[in-house]
Scaffold this active site. Sequence first.
Site, PDB file in Angstrom:
ATOM      1  N   ASP A 279      -1.948  -0.738  -8.268  1.00 42.12           N
ATOM      2  CA  ASP A 279      -2.799   0.052  -7.242  1.00 42.12           C
ATOM      3  C   ASP A 279      -2.916  -0.365  -5.765  1.00 42.12           C
ATOM      4  O   ASP A 279      -2.673  -1.588  -5.611  1.00 42.12           O
ATOM      5  CB  ASP A 279      -4.386   0.033  -7.710  1.00 42.12           C
ATOM      6  CG  ASP A 279      -4.712   0.879  -8.771  1.00 42.12           C
ATOM      7  OD1 ASP A 279      -3.885   1.533  -9.654  1.00 42.12           O
ATOM      8  OD2 ASP A 279      -5.946   0.901  -9.113  1.00 42.12           O
TER       9      ASP A 279
ATOM     10  N   HIS B   9      -2.563  -5.103  -9.033  1.00 42.16           N
ATOM     11  CA  HIS B   9      -2.328  -4.619  -7.528  1.00 42.16           C
ATOM     12  C   HIS B   9      -1.481  -5.172  -6.908  1.00 42.16           C
ATOM     13  O   HIS B   9      -1.083  -6.716  -6.866  1.00 42.16           O
ATOM     14  CB  HIS B   9      -3.624  -5.185  -6.748  1.00 42.16           C
ATOM     15  CG  HIS B   9      -5.048  -4.262  -7.293  1.00 42.16           C
ATOM     16  ND1 HIS B   9      -5.752  -4.964  -8.252  1.00 42.16           N
ATOM     17  CD2 HIS B   9      -5.724  -3.299  -6.663  1.00 42.16           C
ATOM     18  CE1 HIS B   9      -6.751  -4.432  -8.419  1.00 42.16           C
ATOM     19  NE2 HIS B   9      -6.915  -3.223  -7.586  1.00 42.16           N
TER      20      HIS B   9
END
Length: 253
Positions: free
Chosen positions: A64, A209
């Site tokens: 992400d 992430h």
Amino acid sequence: MALGGCASYDVTAPADARANASTAEVRAKDARLAATGGGRSAPHGTAADEVDCRKAKCVALTFDAGPSEHTNRLLDILKREKVHATFFLLGKNHVDRRPAEVKRIAAEGHELANHTWSHQILTEIEPAAAERELSRVQEAVHRITGTTPTLMRPPQGRTDEKVSDISKKLGLAQVLWSVTAKDYQTNDSALITKRVLEQTERDGVILLHDIYPGTVPAVPGILKELKKRGYTVVTVSQLLSPAKPQPGMVYRP
């Protein structure tokens, strides 16, 4: 299915999505598998090969909020390990500043997905603003790569009927997760690895992430151990196949 508060919307697990695939989708999948040797040529689950998660022990790897200064290193690792992932891209200060990385993600066969333009909580803003948060990323990614995402991840995983309606309008399926390293809390790569491996089960969706310095160094160890445990690492769409992601639907292991 109701999830939290009074919000009500459709939720489907990957195994259920596969089981409920249409006859046409199943036939098309089986034909592709037959043409590629039943997926046996893709032990790591690369995007260029057919993987049958109805039989293989699959897990989806997702990142992400990138791309960032760490993304090229991550792409080098994934290329070396012959693994493809799904990237939920953030627009402001990421897609708009790093088009070269977005192009590379696409060129190397990874799945491009949408994580909104500025990470606003979609359930807390007006419908028009929520739609713009998603549509701006759709437009930017298409402009850079010529492809338009079909998946999105709502910030903090917060969605409701309004967000589902907007997603359906924009042709976006929603993807939540089952594994989180909470890498936004730590740069300890060993801890990130430990958290991922402790939570991973078949048909899981791993959330990481590629914007935090401790995450990318953890990826080689995660992939090595997942392989040792018999997992095939895939994109979200590969995990759902032979079903195709349905706009507006929320997919959650």
